[in-house]
Design a protein around this motif. Structure first.
Motif, PDB file in Angstrom:
ATOM      1  N   LEU A 275       0.835  -1.207   0.000  1.00  0.00           N
ATOM      2  CA  LEU A 275       0.000   0.000   0.000  1.00  0.00           C
ATOM      3  C   LEU A 275       0.869   1.257   0.000  1.00  0.00           C
ATOM      4  O   LEU A 275       0.558   2.241  -0.679  1.00  0.00           O
ATOM      5  CB  LEU A 275      -0.914   0.006   1.229  1.00  0.00           C
ATOM      6  CG  LEU A 275      -1.834  -1.206   1.408  1.00  0.00           C
ATOM      7  CD1 LEU A 275      -2.680  -1.041   2.673  1.00  0.00           C
ATOM      8  CD2 LEU A 275      -2.734  -1.394   0.188  1.00  0.00           C
ATOM      9  N   ILE A 276       1.952   1.222   0.762  1.00  0.00           N
ATOM     10  CA  ILE A 276       2.869   2.366   0.825  1.00  0.00           C
ATOM     11  C   ILE A 276       3.526   2.594  -0.531  1.00  0.00           C
ATOM     12  O   ILE A 276       3.628   3.732  -1.005  1.00  0.00           O
ATOM     13  CB  ILE A 276       3.935   2.135   1.918  1.00  0.00           C
ATOM     14  CG1 ILE A 276       3.278   2.074   3.306  1.00  0.00           C
ATOM     15  CG2 ILE A 276       4.993   3.230   1.882  1.00  0.00           C
ATOM     16  CD1 ILE A 276       4.206   1.593   4.407  1.00  0.00           C
ATOM     17  N   ARG A 277       3.946   1.518  -1.176  1.00  0.00           N
ATOM     18  CA  ARG A 277       4.603   1.654  -2.484  1.00  0.00           C
ATOM     19  C   ARG A 277       3.649   2.228  -3.527  1.00  0.00           C
ATOM     20  O   ARG A 277       4.031   3.105  -4.313  1.00  0.00           O
ATOM     21  CB  ARG A 277       5.136   0.296  -2.942  1.00  0.00           C
ATOM     22  CG  ARG A 277       6.354  -0.198  -2.176  1.00  0.00           C
ATOM     23  CD  ARG A 277       6.842  -1.517  -2.763  1.00  0.00           C
ATOM     24  NE  ARG A 277       7.386  -1.331  -4.116  1.00  0.00           N
ATOM     25  CZ  ARG A 277       7.663  -2.347  -4.944  1.00  0.00           C
ATOM     26  NH1 ARG A 277       7.432  -3.596  -4.567  1.00  0.00           N
ATOM     27  NH2 ARG A 277       8.162  -2.103  -6.139  1.00  0.00           N
ATOM     28  N   TYR A 278       2.427   1.724  -3.558  1.00  0.00           N
ATOM     29  CA  TYR A 278       1.472   2.252  -4.532  1.00  0.00           C
ATOM     30  C   TYR A 278       1.232   3.740  -4.314  1.00  0.00           C
ATOM     31  O   TYR A 278       1.155   4.523  -5.271  1.00  0.00           O
ATOM     32  CB  TYR A 278       0.146   1.488  -4.460  1.00  0.00           C
ATOM     33  CG  TYR A 278       0.100   0.270  -5.355  1.00  0.00           C
ATOM     34  CD1 TYR A 278       0.292   0.384  -6.723  1.00  0.00           C
ATOM     35  CD2 TYR A 278      -0.129  -0.998  -4.831  1.00  0.00           C
ATOM     36  CE1 TYR A 278       0.262  -0.734  -7.553  1.00  0.00           C
ATOM     37  CE2 TYR A 278      -0.171  -2.126  -5.650  1.00  0.00           C
ATOM     38  CZ  TYR A 278       0.021  -1.976  -7.015  1.00  0.00           C
ATOM     39  OH  TYR A 278      -0.005  -3.078  -7.835  1.00  0.00           O
ATOM     40  N   ALA A 279       1.102   4.145  -3.064  1.00  0.00           N
ATOM     41  CA  ALA A 279       0.884   5.559  -2.764  1.00  0.00           C
ATOM     42  C   ALA A 279       2.083   6.410  -3.171  1.00  0.00           C
ATOM     43  O   ALA A 279       1.941   7.425  -3.856  1.00  0.00           O
ATOM     44  CB  ALA A 279       0.580   5.732  -1.277  1.00  0.00           C
ATOM     45  N   ASN A 280       3.274   5.991  -2.771  1.00  0.00           N
ATOM     46  CA  ASN A 280       4.478   6.778  -3.061  1.00  0.00           C
ATOM     47  C   ASN A 280       4.807   6.828  -4.550  1.00  0.00           C
ATOM     48  O   ASN A 280       5.175   7.877  -5.091  1.00  0.00           O
ATOM     49  CB  ASN A 280       5.671   6.220  -2.290  1.00  0.00           C
ATOM     50  CG  ASN A 280       5.575   6.475  -0.804  1.00  0.00           C
ATOM     51  OD1 ASN A 280       4.859   7.373  -0.357  1.00  0.00           O
ATOM     52  ND2 ASN A 280       6.290   5.687  -0.020  1.00  0.00           N
ATOM     53  N   ASP A 285      -0.968   9.125  -1.291  1.00  0.00           N
ATOM     54  CA  ASP A 285      -0.602   9.171   0.121  1.00  0.00           C
ATOM     55  C   ASP A 285      -1.157   7.928   0.788  1.00  0.00           C
ATOM     56  O   ASP A 285      -1.987   7.203   0.219  1.00  0.00           O
ATOM     57  CB  ASP A 285      -1.167  10.434   0.787  1.00  0.00           C
ATOM     58  CG  ASP A 285      -0.274  10.945   1.913  1.00  0.00           C
ATOM     59  OD1 ASP A 285       0.557  10.162   2.423  1.00  0.00           O
ATOM     60  OD2 ASP A 285      -0.396  12.130   2.277  1.00  0.00           O
ATOM     61  N   VAL A 286      -0.710   7.653   2.022  1.00  0.00           N
ATOM     62  CA  VAL A 286      -1.170   6.490   2.757  1.00  0.00           C
ATOM     63  C   VAL A 286      -1.634   6.923   4.140  1.00  0.00           C
ATOM     64  O   VAL A 286      -1.029   7.788   4.770  1.00  0.00           O
ATOM     65  CB  VAL A 286      -0.059   5.409   2.844  1.00  0.00           C
ATOM     66  CG1 VAL A 286       1.177   5.939   3.575  1.00  0.00           C
ATOM     67  CG2 VAL A 286      -0.566   4.134   3.494  1.00  0.00           C
ATOM     68  N   TYR A 287      -2.732   6.327   4.589  1.00  0.00           N
ATOM     69  CA  TYR A 287      -3.312   6.589   5.901  1.00  0.00           C
ATOM     70  C   TYR A 287      -3.506   5.250   6.600  1.00  0.00           C
ATOM     71  O   TYR A 287      -3.633   4.211   5.948  1.00  0.00           O
ATOM     72  CB  TYR A 287      -4.660   7.297   5.770  1.00  0.00           C
ATOM     73  CG  TYR A 287      -4.587   8.679   5.171  1.00  0.00           C
ATOM     74  CD1 TYR A 287      -4.662   9.814   5.969  1.00  0.00           C
ATOM     75  CD2 TYR A 287      -4.450   8.858   3.795  1.00  0.00           C
ATOM     76  CE1 TYR A 287      -4.603  11.084   5.421  1.00  0.00           C
ATOM     77  CE2 TYR A 287      -4.386  10.132   3.236  1.00  0.00           C
ATOM     78  CZ  TYR A 287      -4.458  11.228   4.059  1.00  0.00           C
ATOM     79  OH  TYR A 287      -4.391  12.486   3.514  1.00  0.00           O
ATOM     80  N   TYR A 288      -3.565   5.295   7.936  1.00  0.00           N
ATOM     81  CA  TYR A 288      -3.655   4.070   8.717  1.00  0.00           C
ATOM     82  C   TYR A 288      -4.849   4.144   9.662  1.00  0.00           C
ATOM     83  O   TYR A 288      -5.074   5.163  10.313  1.00  0.00           O
ATOM     84  CB  TYR A 288      -2.367   3.862   9.529  1.00  0.00           C
ATOM     85  CG  TYR A 288      -1.116   3.837   8.687  1.00  0.00           C
ATOM     86  CD1 TYR A 288      -0.634   2.643   8.163  1.00  0.00           C
ATOM     87  CD2 TYR A 288      -0.424   5.013   8.394  1.00  0.00           C
ATOM     88  CE1 TYR A 288       0.517   2.618   7.387  1.00  0.00           C
ATOM     89  CE2 TYR A 288       0.723   4.999   7.616  1.00  0.00           C
ATOM     90  CZ  TYR A 288       1.184   3.800   7.110  1.00  0.00           C
ATOM     91  OH  TYR A 288       2.307   3.779   6.329  1.00  0.00           O
ATOM     92  N   ALA A 289      -5.594   3.018   9.721  1.00  0.00           N
ATOM     93  CA  ALA A 289      -6.745   2.993  10.622  1.00  0.00           C
ATOM     94  C   ALA A 289      -7.059   1.560  11.006  1.00  0.00           C
ATOM     95  O   ALA A 289      -7.134   0.678  10.144  1.00  0.00           O
ATOM     96  CB  ALA A 289      -7.963   3.626   9.960  1.00  0.00           C
TER      97      ALA A 289
END
Length: 354
Positions: A275-280, A285-289
């Motif tokens: 998920l981080i790679r796709y966002a970057n 951007d990436v969010y966490y919940a």
């Protein structure tokens, strides 16, 4: 005493200059405010019409992670293959969204129980000028309908996804044939100790992102193209027909940003690395919940950030014309800020990237 009148005169002139300067600034601010809608509409029209433009959605945050909304075009510098470019279009206007809401349909029971009830809250972040489609994925990709700006239709799509994403209520598979309990015969090998084989990922995340990007391929160029990816990040690599590189190339060629919402808790970012790679790599951007309440609050925050990014556009000049992929860097002259955009783009024509 003879110099007092001169001092009074200087003070009086200074007061007039300060007052004039203040009035002039107020006038310029008023003029800028009044002219901005026209200039922003013109910028949006230029982006739609000029196919040679490289479009860069840019997010700027301060050291505390707060968005910085007041930068001007002359405070940005753009480099294409390390060659500085002239910015042809700049706007801080909020663009309408073409949004794919991509929901992981194969979450762990606890994560699914937290995520599924929140999907309806996404509506709070969607404006009347946006269009969206809801899609689910596990091993396959399931579009719930078509792109729509109709509130009722979109809400129905979200409800269908919500029902499908709830934890399974089916009971465990009944135990039919157990191990033999007869006395072991001569030469019969002992029963092997039970082995916990664990569970392999049974979803194709890369295929889902690729398919979502395909849906956005033909959407209007003057819109901000976004995938809102709601997932725990687990990816069964052997189930994918498309690689991560295939998906990133599809995103880059179509100016699509991925905003990842990482669902569940993790002791490290390794679980969420996809998920981080796709966002970057897409300029998102990436969010966490981990809890429902946090997810509901983040949906509007994500869509507002995607809509209100700065937009810089330019016609490339002096970059490496022999390359099919071009590296991009955006900086700002204002100190202490973090600038984020996609790391590069593919030429409209040319040989495939290695």
């Amino acid at each position: 005493m003879p110099q007092r009148p001169r001092l009074v005169l200087v003070l009086a002139v200074s007061a007039v200059l300060v007052s004039t300067h203040t009035i002039l600034n107020q006038f310029l601010r008023a003029q800028t405010f009044q002219q901005s809608p026209a200039s922003q509409s013109e910028a949006q029209a230029n982006i739609r019409v000029n196919s040679d433009l490289v479009i860069l959605p840019v997010t700027v945050k301060d050291r505390h992670g707060i968005l910085v909304p007041d930068l001007q075009g002359n405070e940005f510098r753009v480099f294409d293959d390390r060659v500085e470019q002239t910015i042809d279009v700049f706007t801080a206007e909020g663009f309408p969204l073409s949004l794919v809401i991509l929901v992981d349909d194969d979450l762990k029971s606890n994560d699914a129980a937290q995520m599924a009830p929140t999907l309806g809250a996404i509506m709070a972040g969607i404006s009347s000028s946006d269009e969206a489609i809801v899609c689910r994925f596990d091993l396959k990709f399931y579009p719930e309908g078509k792109f729509t700006g109709d509130t009722d239709t979109l809400l129905a799509q979200l409800r269908d996804a919500q029902d499908a994403s709830r934890p399974s209520t089916a009971g465990p598979v009944p135990f039919v044939t157990g191990p033999s309990s007869h006395p072991r015969g001569v030469g019969e090998p002992p029963l092997a100790a039970p082995t916990n084989l664990g569970s392999a990922p049974t979803k194709a995340l890369d295929d889902a992102v690729f398919s979502a990007a395909e849906l956005l391929h033909d959407r209007e160029r003057g819109r901000r193209k976004v995938i809102l990816l709601i997932s725990d990040g687990i990816n069964g690599q052997k189930f994918n027909h498309h690689t991560y590189e295939d998906a990133i190339q599809m995103l880059a060629r179509n100016d699509i940003s991925v905003y990842s919402l990482a669902v569940g808790s993790a002791s490290s970012n390794r679980r969420f690395s996809r998920l981080i790679r796709y966002a970057n790599d897409s300029g998102g951007d990436v969010y966490y919940a981990a809890m429902s309440g946090t997810m509901e609050k983040l949906y509007s925050q994500i869509t507002e950030q995607a809509r209100h990014e700065y937009t810089l556009a330019y016609v490339p000049r002096g970059n490496d014309s022999n390359s099919s992929y071009h590296f991009v860097e955006v900086t700002t002259t204002r100190q202490g800020l973090r600038v984020k955009t996609r790391p590069g783009y593919y030429s409209p024509q040319g040989p495939p990237a290695p």
